[in-house]
Structure formats: structure tokens, C-alpha cells
Design an enzyme around this catalytic site. Structure first.
Site, PDB file in Angstrom:
ATOM      1  N   ASP A  99       0.855  -1.178   0.000  1.00 38.89           N
ATOM      2  CA  ASP A  99       0.000   0.000   0.000  1.00 38.89           C
ATOM      3  C   ASP A  99       0.897   1.236   0.000  1.00 38.89           C
ATOM      4  OD1 ASP A  99      -2.209   1.740   0.529  1.00 38.89           O
ATOM      5  OD2 ASP A  99      -3.217   0.114   1.599  1.00 38.89           O
ATOM      6  N   ASP A 195      -3.095   4.867  -2.160  1.00 40.74           N
ATOM      7  CA  ASP A 195      -3.995   5.567  -1.253  1.00 40.74           C
ATOM      8  C   ASP A 195      -4.390   6.938  -1.813  1.00 40.74           C
ATOM      9  OD1 ASP A 195      -5.040   5.333   1.571  1.00 40.74           O
ATOM     10  OD2 ASP A 195      -4.046   7.274   1.727  1.00 40.74           O
ATOM     11  N   GLU A 260      -6.855   4.051  -5.433  1.00 39.06           N
ATOM     12  CA  GLU A 260      -8.023   4.474  -4.657  1.00 39.06           C
ATOM     13  C   GLU A 260      -8.341   5.883  -5.138  1.00 39.06           C
ATOM     14  OE1 GLU A 260      -9.679   5.100  -0.111  1.00 39.06           O
ATOM     15  OE2 GLU A 260      -7.733   5.871  -0.637  1.00 39.06           O
ATOM     16  N   HIS A 322     -11.397  -1.745   4.440  1.00 40.44           N
ATOM     17  CA  HIS A 322     -11.117  -1.370   5.830  1.00 40.44           C
ATOM     18  C   HIS A 322     -11.715  -0.014   6.218  1.00 40.44           C
ATOM     19  CE1 HIS A 322      -8.215   0.591   3.320  1.00 40.44           C
ATOM     20  NE2 HIS A 322      -7.864   1.380   4.308  1.00 40.44           N
ATOM     21  N   ASP A 323     -12.368   0.660   5.284  1.00 43.61           N
ATOM     22  CA  ASP A 323     -12.994   1.953   5.580  1.00 43.61           C
ATOM     23  C   ASP A 323     -14.515   1.902   5.534  1.00 43.61           C
ATOM     24  OD1 ASP A 323     -10.467   3.236   5.614  1.00 43.61           O
ATOM     25  OD2 ASP A 323     -10.517   3.475   3.432  1.00 43.61           O
TER      26      ASP A 323
HETATM   27  C1  GLC Z   1      -7.579   6.052   2.495  1.00 42.53           C
HETATM   28  C2  GLC Z   1      -7.438   4.832   3.359  1.00 42.53           C
HETATM   29  C3  GLC Z   1      -7.894   5.176   4.753  1.00 42.53           C
HETATM   30  C4  GLC Z   1      -7.035   6.282   5.282  1.00 42.53           C
HETATM   31  C5  GLC Z   1      -7.026   7.489   4.339  1.00 42.53           C
HETATM   32  C6  GLC Z   1      -5.924   8.442   4.659  1.00 42.53           C
HETATM   33  O1  GLC Z   1      -8.910   6.385   2.294  1.00 42.53           O
HETATM   34  O2  GLC Z   1      -8.125   3.748   2.814  1.00 42.53           O
HETATM   35  O3  GLC Z   1      -7.884   4.067   5.605  1.00 42.53           O
HETATM   36  O4  GLC Z   1      -7.471   6.669   6.549  1.00 42.53           O
HETATM   37  O5  GLC Z   1      -6.855   7.119   3.004  1.00 42.53           O
HETATM   38  O6  GLC Z   1      -4.693   7.887   4.312  1.00 42.53           O
END
Ligand code: GLC
Ligand code: CA
Length: 538
Positions: A99, A195, A260, A322-323
Site C-alpha cells: 500500500d 492511497d 483508490e 477497511h474503511d
Molecule cells: C484512504 C485509506 C484510509 C485512510 C485514508 C488516509 O482512504 O483507505 O484508511 O485513513 O486514506 O490515508
């Protein structure tokens, strides 16, 4: 037909290292714990794994706040553990992606400490500094500008105040980040999940964002809090960055880059390239997280996705991470529906990405906001929880990050520590890997069986998807083809049983979701929420 690159054929299992398996009894999952469970993932049938970050970090956002990109946080292990993980994954014929949090570092990162220390230092513009804030809001609501007394200036943070954004208009920053990617690619990783990649570039002139009436951001429209996120994300320079990062990866062969990103389908597709796929190799499409459980919804969704991600592009099918809420919590905790959703996810034209625990039907664990380890709910403590419940928002991400449920023993076999970092879900005695392995019709064994078919039938890993029409309204049907090899999938989204004729072609049923799903003499019978995989008999 040219062969697809591996990253367009693969299937991805997401591991949240802190919650997967604890090898040294401190209540926190770790890298050796993952290594001990690689055979499980292999045998489940996933071809790739993505690990949420385990780099050095004060863990204020559990690893999404990195203080050293080229080292491992001691609670997860050492560099040699990370290298062993890469190696052991490869030995099993699987791929592994790490990641990469490129948008921001931790406030504890030496780069930020130096940058913040004065207005005259070698890293003075490694971050985004301004004398006065503009109107920009952070992703988590409220101004994203934070005052640093040392410099008497404000720095910008897209996410939380302890996650300052790097300044990619400084070529040194970009090169350093590319070198970090090279560092890990050189160690053998097969790519990265990226990310909040679409946030990396902000407007060079820091123009104010315009007003919009919307308050709550959605999966396909990240604007909210009464402002249109025009200058804070999805900037043209970020599309360019995707291409540059892709060429860095190309130095090492066929590498996966999974973004993402957020925005409508048109916007997120741009990260992959215009005509050819020369940007990110894949992007998440979070719009589908808000699915309605009907054949009509999925037919429209898939048609739309097929329009935006035709060959040489490939979509990703994802229903949790995970979010976000566990997918089964959006299915009334109904195992039959979960089986159907995953039958769809694993047989469509696309790369499926499954969050750990989804394969056994792990559910959200409701926890009080006040005790949350996740920093997000603390930002909203003054608002009654009921409001978020009504909006269907999972604000406290602890609720979807509870330890993996391996068996019915203490702490669900995750750890033998007295206390685990987050509580184990009390349903672990019924919902766990060991128990479901013994039950032929469990969700776990269903997913195993579907993945086994996916891995052996080349038709399921090709570009083609054709609809089967003239089916009952609640039934969705499609065919996947690789030359002579044809696979058909039928899914009944109704709670009533359906019987119909399937005359074109000669078929053999190779999987039925429920014991009562039958195929005989051209007649298909699907139980409520039943589903079936057929193979052409020629
Ligand atoms: C992304 C991740 C999340 C994190 C955020 C800031 O959305 O998936 O878990 O808190 O970025 O890095
Ligand atoms: Ca541990």
C-alpha cells in the site's frame, strides 16, 4: 486475442495486517502472522494479496500515516519479515502488492519536521504551506489548513491534521517518491494499491472551491460540506502522475497499480489512460458499494461499467474494505444473499477484490464512538450517533476491522494475548474459518468452489461478457467465452424460487449455490437467492 496481463486476470484478497493473525501474542496482527496464513489464502483460491500499510508509523491512522517508507513498524515485524513475506507469497505462485500512501506523510516524518522547522530549510516546500488558508475543506470535514507556530504558516492536509500533504510540484518530492516505489519493486513486490491517489495534486493557484448545495459526500461524488471539490482533487496533473508512475513500474516488468480514486466513472477511468491503458492498471469503483440487491440494479451497473472499462481496460469489483461497512451488513446478514453477491463478483469480467473475513461472512461490530481507536469518530463526537445511523454511514472504522475469526478458541484463534487491539466479534463461535470449512454449504466453501472454477476456466478470465436475455425479471444471466470454452452464470435476486427454460446451447451445471438449484433437460430451477454456473457441454 492477445493475452491479458496478469493484473487484469487476477483476484485480490485484502489483508489488514493489524487484524489478520498475531504470531507473537501481543494482540496485534503482524507480518509473520500473515506468512503463517498464506496457505489458507492460496487454498481459498485468491491469486494476489494486497496488504494495508505496515511501514514505520506512529499509527495515528493505523499505518496510513507513514514516518519512514523504507522500513517496517516494529509491532508488525522487520525488513527481513517483509522480504520473507514477498518471498513466501511468490513461492506459492501468488502476487503481493503493498500500500503506497503518496499523498501525505505522518506529521512525525523527518521530512515534515524539517519542513515545519523554519521558512528556510532544504525541505521548505516539500509540503503545501500558505500564509493564509483558503476555503478548502478536508475529506473529513472542516478546514484542512493547520497552523504551525514555528513557521507562522498553515500547512494543508487533505485527510486528518496529522497527515500533511506532500508538494508534488517540487520535483525532488516526486523523484523521492518514485525512488521509494523503485525500492520496493526492486525487493520484488508486484505493485501497489495507491492511497487517495486522486488527491495528490491540488490547484497550483490555490483558488477557492465553488459553492455546492450538497452536504454529505457520496461514493461517486466526493464534493460535500457545501463546496464542490473542484480544486482539491482529480486535477489534470494527477492523471499525468499516473502515467509517470506507470513508467517507473514498467522498468520492473508487469506491475499492478490499483488506484483508490473517487468521482464519477468518467473521472476515475481517466486515471487509467485515454485510449490505451498507460496509466494506473486498475482503479476502484466505489459507486457499487451503494448497491441495491436487485437484478435490475446489477444489470445497469454492469452495463455502465462495461461502457466505461472496455478492453484494454478492466474494472474492479469491490464491495467492502477497511474503511467501509462489511458487505453482509448491507444484505440483512443473509448468507444466501452473500453467496449470490460473491458469485457475481467472482465471475464477472473484472478483477474481484475481497476484504479479509468477507469469505466467512464477518459482520460489523457495533462499538461506542467515545472509545474508538479510529480518529474519525472523535471529530464528530458532538453529533448524536443516530444521525450517522440514519445516513447509513460507518463512521467508526474499528467496527469493520475486528480480528479475523479463525476458529472457536480464545480470541477466535487470532491471538492468545489477554487483550487484542480491537475486540473480537462475539459471533466468532459461529462465524469462523474452521467451522465453515467443515460445512459443505458454508459461505467459505462456496467461495472456494467459485474461485476454483474461476482459476480453471479460462473463459472467466477473458474480455468477453454477453447477456443472456429472456429470463425472469429477477434473474440475471451472462456468458463468458474463451473460444470454445463457454461459461454461463445465472443469479436469482428474488426470495421466490424461479423456474425457466434455457434452450440455446447445451450445458452442464458445475455449481449450484443452494441444494435446490437444478438444471435438467433445458430447465433451470433456482431457489430463492439461488445461483448457478453452467459450462457448455460441446
Ligand atoms: C484512504 C485509506 C484510509 C485512510 C485514508 C488516509 O482512504 O483507505 O484508511 O485513513 O486514506 O490515508
Ligand atoms: Ca503481534
Amino acid at each position: 486475442m492477445p493475452a491479458l496481463p496478469w493484473y487484469h486476470k487476477t483476484s485480490i484478497y485484502q489483508i489488514y495486517p493489524r487484524s489478520f493473525h498475531d504470531s507473537n501474542q501481543d494482540g496485534i496482527g503482524d507480518i509473520q502472522g500473515i506468512i503463517q496464513k498464506l496457505d489458507y489464502i492460496k487454498e481459498l483460491g485468491f491469486e494476489s494479496i494486497w496488504c494495508s500499510p505496515f511501514f514505520s508509523s506512529p499509527q495515528a491512522d493505523f499505518g496510513y500515516d507513514i514516518s519512514n517508507y523504507a522500513d517496517i513498524a516494529p509491532e508488525y515485524g522487520t525488513m527481513s519479515d517483509a522480504l520473507q513475506l514477498i518471498d513466501e507469497t511468490h513461492r506459492r505462485g501468488m502476487k503481493i502488492v503493498f500500500d503506497m500512501v503518496m499523498n501525505h506523510t505522518s506529521i512525525e516524518h523527518p521530512w515534515f519536521k524539517e519542513s515545519r522547522s523554519s521558512r528556510d530549510n532544504p525541505k521548505v516546500d516539500w509540503y503545501l504551506w500558505r500564509d493564509k488558508p483558503n476555503n478548502w475543506q478536508s475529506v473529513t470535514a472542516g478546514s484542512g489548513w493547520h497552523y504551525a507556530a514555528e513557521r507562522k504558516q498553515y500547512y494543508w492536509a487533505s485527510f486528518l491534521p496529522f497527515q500533511p500533504d506532500l508538494n508534488y510540484r517540487n520535483p525532488e518530492v516526486k523523484q523521492t517518491m518514485f525512488d521509494i516505489a523503485r525500492f520496493w519493486l526492486g525487493k520484488g513486490v508486484d505493485g501497489f494499491r495507491l492511497d487517495i491517489f486522486n488527491y495528490i495534486y491540488k490547484d497550483a493557484e490555490f483558488r477557492d472551491n465553488p459553492f455546492t448545495p450538497g452536504l454529505i459526500p457520496t461514493e461517486s461524488n466526493p464534493s460535500g460540506f457545501f463546496q464542490k471539490a473542484q480544486y482539491t482533487l482529480n486535477r489534470p496533473e494527477s492523471y499525468e502522475l499516473a502515467k509517470e508512475l506507470r513508467s517507473v513500474c514498467d522498468e520492473f516488468g508487469e506491475k499492478l497499480l490499483l488506484g483508490e480514486v473517487s468521482g464519477n466513472r468518467n473521472t476515475i477511468r481517466k486515471f487509467m489512460g485515454e485510449e490505451v491503458n498507460d496509466g494506473l492498471t486498475l482503479v476502484f469503483d466505489f459507486g457499487m458499494m451503494d448497491f441495491k440487491f436487485t437484478a435490475r440494479y446489477f444489470r445497469d451497473l454492469i452495463e455502465d461499467i462495461e461502457r466505461y472499462f472496455p478492453d484494454p481496460f478492466m474494472p474492479v469489483y469491490v464491495f467492502s474494505n477497511h474503511d467501509r461497512a462489511r458487505s453482509i451488513s448491507r444484505l440483512e446478514n443473509d448468507i444466501r444473499k452473500a453467496k449470490l453477491l460473491h458469485l457475481l463478483q467472482l465471475t464477472l469480467r473484472g478483477v474481484p477484490c475481497m476484504y479479509y473475513g468477507e469469505e466467512i461472512g464477518m459482520t460489523n461490530l457495533r462499538l461506542p464512538f467515545a472509545a474508538a481507536l479510529d480518529p474519525i469518530p472523535h471529530k464528530f463526537e458532538s453529533i448524536p450517533r443516530l444521525v450517522f445511523d440514519m445516513l447509513g454511514m460507518t463512521l467508526n472504522r474499528d467496527e469493520v476491522r475486528t480480528p479475523m475469526q479463525w476458529n472457536g478458541a480464545k480470541n477466535a484463534g487470532f491471538s492468545s494475548a489477554e487483550k487484542t487491539w480491537l475486540p473480537v466479534h462475539p459471533n466468532y463461535e459461529a462465524v469462523n474459518v474452521e467451522r465453515e470449512s467443515q460445512d459443505k454449504s458454508s459461505l467459505l466453501n462456496t467461495i472456494r468452489a467459485i474461485l476454483k472454477i474461476r482459476n480453471s476456466e479460462s473463459a472467466l478470465r477473458r474480455e468477453s461478457l454477453e447477456w443472456i436475455d429472456r429470463l425472469p425479471k429477477s434473474v440475471l444471466g451472462y456468458q463468458r467465452k474463451d473460444g470454445e470454452n463457454v461459461i454461463a452464470v445465472l443469479l436469482n435476486f428474488d426470495d421466490k424460487e424461479k423456474e425457466f427454460q434455457l434452450s440455446e446451447g447445451k450445458w452442464t451445471c458445475i455449481l449450484g449455490l443452494s441444494r435446490d438449484d437444478h438444471f435438467m433437460d433445458d430447465i433451470v430451477k433456482l431457489n430463492s437467492y439461488g445461483g448457478m454456473i453452467l459450462k457448455s457441454a460441446e
